[in-house]
Design a protein around this motif. Structure first.
Motif, PDB file in Angstrom:
ATOM      1  N   MET A   1      40.314  35.861  44.325  1.00 43.89           N
ATOM      2  CA  MET A   1      41.679  35.781  43.850  1.00 43.89           C
ATOM      3  C   MET A   1      42.046  34.296  43.716  1.00 43.89           C
ATOM      4  N   VAL A   2      42.524  33.922  42.535  1.00 43.09           N
ATOM      5  CA  VAL A   2      42.958  32.541  42.295  1.00 43.09           C
ATOM      6  C   VAL A   2      44.481  32.515  42.267  1.00 43.09           C
ATOM      7  N   LEU A   3      45.081  31.600  43.016  1.00 46.42           N
ATOM      8  CA  LEU A   3      46.535  31.409  43.000  1.00 46.42           C
ATOM      9  C   LEU A   3      46.840  30.044  42.400  1.00 46.42           C
ATOM     10  N   VAL A   4      47.620  30.058  41.296  1.00 48.54           N
ATOM     11  CA  VAL A   4      48.054  28.803  40.670  1.00 48.54           C
ATOM     12  C   VAL A   4      49.557  28.848  40.451  1.00 48.54           C
TER      13      VAL A   4
ATOM     14  N   LEU B   1      34.471  26.696  40.774  1.00 52.94           N
ATOM     15  CA  LEU B   1      35.791  27.311  40.596  1.00 52.94           C
ATOM     16  C   LEU B   1      36.895  26.430  41.164  1.00 52.94           C
ATOM     17  N   ASN B   2      36.663  25.886  42.354  1.00 56.74           N
ATOM     18  CA  ASN B   2      37.669  25.000  42.955  1.00 56.74           C
ATOM     19  C   ASN B   2      37.898  23.756  42.096  1.00 56.74           C
ATOM     20  N   LYS B   3      36.841  23.258  41.495  1.00 55.11           N
ATOM     21  CA  LYS B   3      36.961  22.091  40.615  1.00 55.11           C
ATOM     22  C   LYS B   3      37.864  22.409  39.424  1.00 55.11           C
TER      23      LYS B   3
ATOM     24  N   LEU C   1      41.755  29.179  46.019  1.00 55.33           N
ATOM     25  CA  LEU C   1      40.780  30.244  45.804  1.00 55.33           C
ATOM     26  C   LEU C   1      40.731  31.089  47.071  1.00 55.33           C
ATOM     27  N   VAL C   2      40.972  32.389  46.933  1.00 56.27           N
ATOM     28  CA  VAL C   2      41.104  33.286  48.089  1.00 56.27           C
ATOM     29  C   VAL C   2      40.095  34.420  47.961  1.00 56.27           C
ATOM     30  N   GLY C   3      39.651  34.923  49.095  1.00 52.70           N
ATOM     31  CA  GLY C   3      38.746  36.063  49.088  1.00 52.70           C
ATOM     32  C   GLY C   3      37.681  35.950  50.159  1.00 52.70           C
TER      33      GLY C   3
END
Length: 698
Positions: free
Chosen positions: A409-412, A489-491, A502-504
């Motif tokens: 799960m991505v939080l922006v 992904l974090n980049k 980035l969550v999960g």
């Protein structure tokens, strides 16, 4: 002597109080919550942990699972989905057919997403819960969903794993204790000198264990590993103290006028003798509390507390029981299986250079294997579970049939415009191992204005503060490919939103890998320093702590090095815990022999006589102690279906035997080699030269 006399005088009251304490202890044990999620012990300061909290606060979403419907038509899935929506703590049921037919025209739904969640006659439904992954509410909801589906769907995800793990552990935990008790009794009956005293030991230790487990209620909760191992460990570690009291009591009976006086003296002698050994054991467990991964603190506090309660029970409850059962105990004495050890001790000391060479020969390969084992551990908890577990079957099918191993799960920031979100989604899709992305933009594309969407759909992906993007990954948790994917992904996330998260499960496990590698070195160093200082104070020596720790560390290197040479992979927690538990629990063997060796040298005996006497008088106690620890853990290691527990018990069982041999064979050789150094660096270590000279002449 005052304490011993007081215990003897109040023995009936002590037994009554001990039995009375069992009632609140059992209640406390029953109502202590057990945590089955290892990722819950990550520090709150990590971004992944913060992200999970934001998911709960802003989206009312905590746990997440994919339901795999097998051979189910759309009507069946819809009916099941509607029922699942009414399950307590289910926040959202994301049925992709519903989205296509009810909100977005099917022709506008990207084929890649539709194909990803449908495979042959099987389909996926995503479920979000408004409670955390390992909460009681989520576990109850998972159980209810399985009932609703009635075998037509499999439930994947960490919450389903926690549910299955809880059920398995609750089934096995009673068996763990039963196996440990039976094998420990057999070992003590064979290696000790009385048929029924092992049962007296177990009754006393059992009370101490129940009091310890009951007092865990005040900690709020404990981990399933702590619950499964604490009783077995406390039994194994504190059995030594009971054996010492019994031996001392039998020795004092031949010197005193009555049994009460003998017991009073035995109690005081036991307190003095077990003080050093119990403190080293406690220090080993306390060292676990310095782990950033707070599972160590959980296990460390419970076990340190258990050792202290065990010592207290040994000098209060056990003496009271022995005095109450003195007559039957006197009638059931027998000869121990362990033969006289004089000849063995003389023979081993005679060839001591062989064991010095052995020490040198083993040190390098043992350390190499130990260092390699630390890098070969696994972090994917599902690997420690039986292959026929419902959740493992679900995860396997999800991977093999749908190509999904993990969900991120991505939080922006919700203020990012649609163009940036689409660009980000495109970069996510082009990242190696990402199967598909799911967000408002990926579902509706640029053809449907966001304003036209119903709030029910928008609320799934967007809050006032955050926008959520779901990513499906082909890579397994804790794999090298997953680690590289998470970095990429974090980049990408940070390029668009420096506060994005980035969550999960995979991201949390990646953090777990980072912090436990540091934890291992920290805990190992702290335990060695703490035990070194304790031995230095107890033995009043600089050299003896170095020698003792070196011998036990060799045993630890051998124990933890063997998995590398055998091609085994251990769960990540095993090396961290075993290095401190084995050091703290088995250094007692070395302290026992060292204390006698010092006493013999101080009384004027030459070094060979002192070493032979120390070895001869210690072998039996060391064997009984090691076999007790071995017996209490080896059965659990063989029986347990949870590799996390089985591996820890197997390492403890093997470690007890390896430490036993290292102390019996190598420690006397060290004394022979370094006797002069020990003499110069130990306070009060003064041999009587006159007596030594006479002994040499004779």
């Amino acid at each position: 002597m005052k304490f011993g006399k007081a215990v003897v005088k109040t023995r009936v009251i002590i037994l009554i109080v001990a039995l009375a304490l069992l009632i609140p202890s059992i209640l406390g044990m029953i109502f202590t919550r057990v945590n089955y999620d290892m990722l819950n012990y990550l520090p709150d300061s990590l971004d992944t942990v913060k992200g999970q909290q934001y998911m709960l606060e802003d989206f009312n979403k905590g746990a997440f699972s994919f339901l795999i419907f097998e051979n189910a038509d759309e009507r069946t899935m819809r009916e099941a989905s509607e029922k699942i929506k009414n399950v307590d703590h289910v926040a959202t049921v994301l049925n992709f057919s519903d989205i296509a037919d009810g909100i977005i025209p099917k022709e506008l739904l990207p084929d890649k997403i539709y194909d990803a969640v449908n495979s042959g006659n099987d389909s996926l439904v995503a479920v979000f819960f408004d409670s955390s992954s390992s909460s009681d509410e989520t576990i109850k909801a998972i159980t209810e969903i399985r009932k609703i589906c009635n075998g037509q769907c499999l439930v994947s995800g960490i919450s389903a794993m926690v549910t299955d793990l809880r059920d398995l552990c609750e089934k096995e935990e009673t068996v763990y204790v039963a196996i440990a008790v039976v094998l420990a009794v057999i070992a003590m009956m064979l290696f000790m000198d009385n048929w029924i005293v092992p049962f007296v030991f177990l009754a006393s230790i059992g009370i101490a264990i129940l009091i310890n487990l009951g007092s865990n209620y005040f900690l709020g909760e404990i981990s399933y590993i702590t619950k499964a191992l604490s009783a077995v460990l406390q039994l194994a570690v504190t059995m030594d103290y009971s054996i010492f009291l019994w031996s001392s009591y039998n020795e004092q009976k031949s010197k005193c006028s009555d049994n009460k006086e003998a017991m009073a003296k035995a109690i005081n002698e036991t307190i003095t003798s077990v003080l050093g050994s119990s403190i080293t054991t406690v220090a080993g467990f306390i060292a676990l509390c310095f782990m950033t991964f707070t599972l160590g603190r959980d296990l460390g506090i419970v076990m340190a507390k258990g050792v202290l309660i065990g010592v207290l029970g040994c000098v209060t409850i056990l003496p009271s029981m022995i005095l109450a059962l003195d007559k039957p105990l006197a009638k059931t004495m027998h000869k121990s299986l362990i033969p006289k050890t004089k000849k063995l001790a003389v023979g081993l000391v005679k060839i001591f250079p062989v064991f010095l060479i052995l020490f040198g020969a083993l040190a390098i390969p043992a350390y190499y294997g130990y260092s390699q084992t630390n890098s070969e551990v696994y972090y994917d908890i599902s690997k420690s579970l039986p292959k026929d577990m419902a959740n493992v079957i679900a995860n396997t099918k999800l991977k093999e049939e749908f190509g999904m191993s993990n969900t991120h799960m991505v939080l922006v920031d919700s203020s990012l415009d649609s163009k940036e979100i689409r660009e980000m989604n495109e970069r996510f899709r082009n990242t190696d191992g990402i199967k598909f992305t799911l967000s408002l933009e990926s579902v509706i594309g640029s053809m449907v204005p966001e304003e036209m969407l119903p709030d029910s759909l928008k609320s799934i992906f967007k809050s006032d503060r955050w926008e959520m993007i779901i990513l499906s990954s082909e890579y397994s948790t804790a794999s090298d490919e997953m680690s590289a994917q998470i970095r990429e992904l974090n980049k990408i996330i940070k390029e668009y939103d420096k506060n994005g998260l980035l969550v999960g499960e995979a991201a949390c496990t990646n953090d777990l890998i980072s912090i436990t590698s540091v934890d291992f070195a920290t805990v190992n160093t702290i335990s060695i320093i703490a035990i070194f200082i304790i031995i230095m104070i107890v033995e009043k020596s600089i050299s003896l702590p170095i020698i003792l720790v070196a011998v036990i560390e060799l045993a630890i290197f051998l124990n933890l090095g063997l998995p590398h040479y055998f091609g085994e992979s251990l769960p990540f927690i095993a090396p961290i815990c075993i290095s401190t538990i084995q050091l703290g629990a088995t250094v007692d063997y070395a302290i026992l022999m060292t204390t006698r060796y010092k006493r013999e040298r101080q009384s004027g005996n030459d070094k060979r006589t002192a070493v032979v006497t120390a070895l001869e008088t210690s072998i039996s106690s060391i064997i009984v102690s090691a076999m007790g620890l071995f017996a209490a853990t080896v059965g659990v290691a063989v029986y347990s279906d949870v590799d996390m527990i089985g591996s820890l018990c197997a390492l403890m069982a093997r470690g007890a035997i390896i430490s036993m041999f290292c102390v019996i064979l190598i420690l006397p050789a060290m004394f022979m080699l370094l006797d002069k150094v020990i003499g110069f660096t130990t306070i009060g270590f003064r041999a009587n030269k006159t007596k030594e000279a006479k002994a040499a002449k004779s």
